[in-house]
Every structure is written in structure tokens, then in C-alpha cells.
Design an enzyme around this catalytic site. Structure first.
Site, PDB file in Angstrom:
ATOM      1  N   LYS A  52       0.841  -1.201   0.000  1.00 49.86           N
ATOM      2  CA  LYS A  52       0.000   0.000   0.000  1.00 49.86           C
ATOM      3  C   LYS A  52       0.875   1.251   0.000  1.00 49.86           C
ATOM      4  O   LYS A  52       0.627   2.205  -0.740  1.00 49.86           O
ATOM      5  CB  LYS A  52      -0.928  -0.002   1.233  1.00 49.86           C
ATOM      6  CG  LYS A  52      -2.068  -1.017   1.145  1.00 49.86           C
ATOM      7  CD  LYS A  52      -2.842  -1.167   2.458  1.00 49.86           C
ATOM      8  CE  LYS A  52      -3.888  -2.277   2.321  1.00 49.86           C
ATOM      9  NZ  LYS A  52      -4.664  -2.506   3.559  1.00 49.86           N
ATOM     10  N   GLN A  96      -4.824  -1.085   9.707  1.00 50.65           N
ATOM     11  CA  GLN A  96      -4.728  -2.424   9.133  1.00 50.65           C
ATOM     12  C   GLN A  96      -5.303  -3.454  10.109  1.00 50.65           C
ATOM     13  O   GLN A  96      -4.965  -3.458  11.300  1.00 50.65           O
ATOM     14  CB  GLN A  96      -3.254  -2.737   8.794  1.00 50.65           C
ATOM     15  CG  GLN A  96      -3.047  -4.051   8.070  1.00 50.65           C
ATOM     16  CD  GLN A  96      -3.625  -4.069   6.653  1.00 50.65           C
ATOM     17  OE1 GLN A  96      -3.779  -3.033   6.017  1.00 50.65           O
ATOM     18  NE2 GLN A  96      -3.949  -5.246   6.171  1.00 50.65           N
ATOM     19  N   ASP A 119     -11.026   3.019   4.081  1.00 53.61           N
ATOM     20  CA  ASP A 119     -11.461   1.614   4.057  1.00 53.61           C
ATOM     21  C   ASP A 119     -12.986   1.495   3.893  1.00 53.61           C
ATOM     22  O   ASP A 119     -13.488   0.417   3.578  1.00 53.61           O
ATOM     23  CB  ASP A 119     -11.088   0.937   5.381  1.00 53.61           C
ATOM     24  CG  ASP A 119      -9.829   0.095   5.292  1.00 53.61           C
ATOM     25  OD1 ASP A 119      -9.549  -0.426   4.198  1.00 53.61           O
ATOM     26  OD2 ASP A 119      -9.149  -0.056   6.320  1.00 53.61           O
TER      27      ASP A 119
HETATM   28  N1  GUN Z   1      -6.840  -6.576   6.376  1.00 51.58           N
HETATM   29  C1  GUN Z   1      -7.141  -7.344   5.301  1.00 51.58           C
HETATM   30  N2  GUN Z   1      -7.780  -6.615   4.368  1.00 51.58           N
HETATM   31  C2  GUN Z   1      -7.883  -5.365   4.853  1.00 51.58           C
HETATM   32  C3  GUN Z   1      -8.435  -4.162   4.345  1.00 51.58           C
HETATM   33  O1  GUN Z   1      -8.982  -4.083   3.241  1.00 51.58           O
HETATM   34  N3  GUN Z   1      -8.336  -3.074   5.142  1.00 51.58           N
HETATM   35  C4  GUN Z   1      -7.751  -3.133   6.364  1.00 51.58           C
HETATM   36  N4  GUN Z   1      -7.702  -2.024   7.090  1.00 51.58           N
HETATM   37  N5  GUN Z   1      -7.232  -4.223   6.877  1.00 51.58           N
HETATM   38  C5  GUN Z   1      -7.298  -5.337   6.127  1.00 51.58           C
END
Ligand code: GUN
Length: 279
Positions: A52, A96, A119
């Protein structure tokens, strides 16, 4: 039969985002900012966050990662989120998941300002999406819809079946497809006849995390099959769909890897840019 190239589509979207950021920067010398909070040492999260951060930087987003050990208190994380909510240079905030057990996920998700919630997990955004209002939408279903619409622009009246009912994926996917005027069915682990339900799908989205669950005799001929699964089998990554068996029967199908995965990150960048523009 068409294999949907998520890597290529994500690259196209990233280039569009990059251009727009350059153009915005040339006007007032400001760029979007994304801050990711990463707690603990869960290995997949380390990889996701690294990707990311790298992708954000490549398109010109000012990207930061705040790291905490797995012993951090909930209070400390909430204080950090409050500071980021008030920081005008931060357009988007992402915490996350998963979180260590002493930290209440619901509290954390609620603490992120709905305006910076890249998100799309905050209940304000979830509610706005389900009401058909403007909302920040979770990145994975957003990426899935983008790929589906590359195959077929008008989804009105199509029967969409979604396997999995998570907040991250199944539920927002259903809302997006309803907005497209699909007839939507969500199936899950307690569904009576999974195969029979899947056979009705013009659009089948699999997001359950069961390796190769969807077999050839589960899919209708000429359907669009979107595979969200990332399952480790031995040293290989496979999806929720038995790709080799299903592909000939489908009109279009996403591979794993190289399908939905790259689109998820591209949509995160898009959400960050949208947050920046909405200020
Ligand atoms: N963990 C796995 N997928 C995601 C996601 O799309 N966003 C976040 N914040 N954590 C994750």
C-alpha cells in the site's frame, strides 16, 4: 472466455490517479496524504502495508506508516487516530486489520473520521452506502465492481450471487450490485444448497477464503466469475474458485493472483484522492 487482467486494469487506474494528483499539485502545491496504522507483527499485514505504501508513493500520495508493537494500548491508538483526524495534511486513515485482542475493533473503526475513512468501514459510510447515498466504499468490492463493469457496462436485471457475508466484502459488494440494479443473493456457510444458488448467478463473486470451493458444475455457462479469495495451499496462492476447471465455462473470470488483488490497492489510492478532493 476472457481472463480479466487485474494487474493491467489496476495499472490503468493508477496512471489516471497519478495524472490527476500531478494536475492538482501544479495548482496549489498540495498532494493527498495517507496514513496507515499497523499494529503487531502479523506477517501478511506487513506485506499488505508495504504494498500500500509503495503504490501510494508511486502515484504521488504522501504516504506514512505508524507502527505499534502488539502490546500497544487501545487508548494510545485512539489518541493517534484523533490526532490524524485533526491533521489537515492527512486525507485518508487506514487501520490495518486484524488487531490484537486488547484492542476493540469496533471502537477503532468508529474513531476514524468518516471523511478520512478510506477503508469505508465506519458505520456512517456503511449506512450511507446502504441508503444509496454518497459514501466511501471498501476497496475490495469497489475493485470487483470495476472489473465486472469492464466486462459488462449494464448490469440491470442480472442475477448476482455473492459467496460470503463479511463487512469487508460480501455485504458492501451486495450494496454496490443492488445499486447497479442486480438481483442479489448472498450465500454463506449456513446456506442450504450452495451449489444450487451459485448456478443461478450471471455474476458470481466468491469471497469466503475456502480454496477452490467453486467447482465447474457450480457455475452457469457464460457467467462472470470474480474470485476474491487468497488461500495458501502448500507454497501456492489459490483463490476460492477452481480456476482451471471453471474458466472455459465462464464468459470472464479473474485469476488469483493478478485479478482482484491489484485492484484493491488501486481503489485505496482512488479513495484517498477522493477524500483529498472532498476537503
Ligand atoms: N486486512 C485485510 N484486508 C484489509 C483491508 O482491506 N483493510 C484493512 N484495514 N485491513 C485489512
Amino acid at each position: 472466455m476472457m481472463i480479466i487482467d487485474g494487474k493491467k486494469e489496476a495499472e490503468i487506474l493508477r496512471q489516471e490517479i497519478k495524472k490527476e494528483i500531478e494536475s492538482l499539485k501544479s495548482k496549489d502545491n498540495k498532494v493527498p496524504g495517507l496514513t496507515v496504522i499497523l499494529i503487531g507483527d502479523f506477517a501478511p499485514s506487513q506485506i499488505y502495508v508495504k504494498n500500500k505504501e509503495k503504490s501510494a508513493k508511486e502515484v504521488g500520495i504522501n504516504s506514512n506508516v505508524v507502527r505499534y508493537s502488539k502490546e500497544v494500548t487501545e487508548e494510545e491508538v485512539l489518541k493517534k487516530i484523533e490526532d490524524l483526524n485533526n491533521d489537515i495534511d492527512v486525507s485518508g486513515i487506514l487501520v490495518q486489520l486484524p488487531l490484537p485482542s486488547q484492542i476493540n475493533k469496533e471502537k477503532i473503526i468508529n474513531a476514524v473520521s468518516p471523511k478520512k475513512d478510506v477503508d469505508g468501514f465506519n458505520p456512517i459510510n456503511v449506512g450511507n452506502l446502504s441508503s444509496g447515498y454518497n459514501a466511501l466504499v471498501p476497496c475490495t468490492p469497489l475493485g470487483c465492481l470495476y472489473l465486472i463493469k469492464k466486462v459488462e457496462k449494464n448490469l440491470s436485471g442480472k442475477h448476482a450471487v455473492i459467496i460470503g457475508r463479511s463487512n469487508l466484502n460480501g455485504k458492501p459488494m451486495a450494496q454496490l450490485l443492488l445499486k447497479e440494479n442486480c438481483t442479489v443473493t448472498i450465500v454463506h456457510s449456513k446456506t442450504k444448497d450452495l451449489k444450487q444458488e451459485c448456478l443461478k448467478a450471471d455474476i458470481l463473486v466468491a469471497a469466503v477464503g475456502v480454496a477452490k470451493l467453486v467447482k465447474e458444475d457450480w457455475v452457469k455457462k457464460n457467467s462472470i466469475v470474480i474470485d476474491v479469495g487468497i488461500n495458501k495451499v502448500g507454497d501456492k496462492i489459490v483463490g476460492d474458485v477452481d480456476f482451471d476447471a471453471v474458466k472455459e465455462k465462464s464468459k470472464a473470470i479473474t485469476p488469483v493472483p493478478g485479478g482482484v488483488g491489484p485492484m484493491t490497492i488501486a481503489c485505496l489510492l482512488k479513495n484517498t484522492l477522493d477524500c483529498f478532493k472532498a476537503r
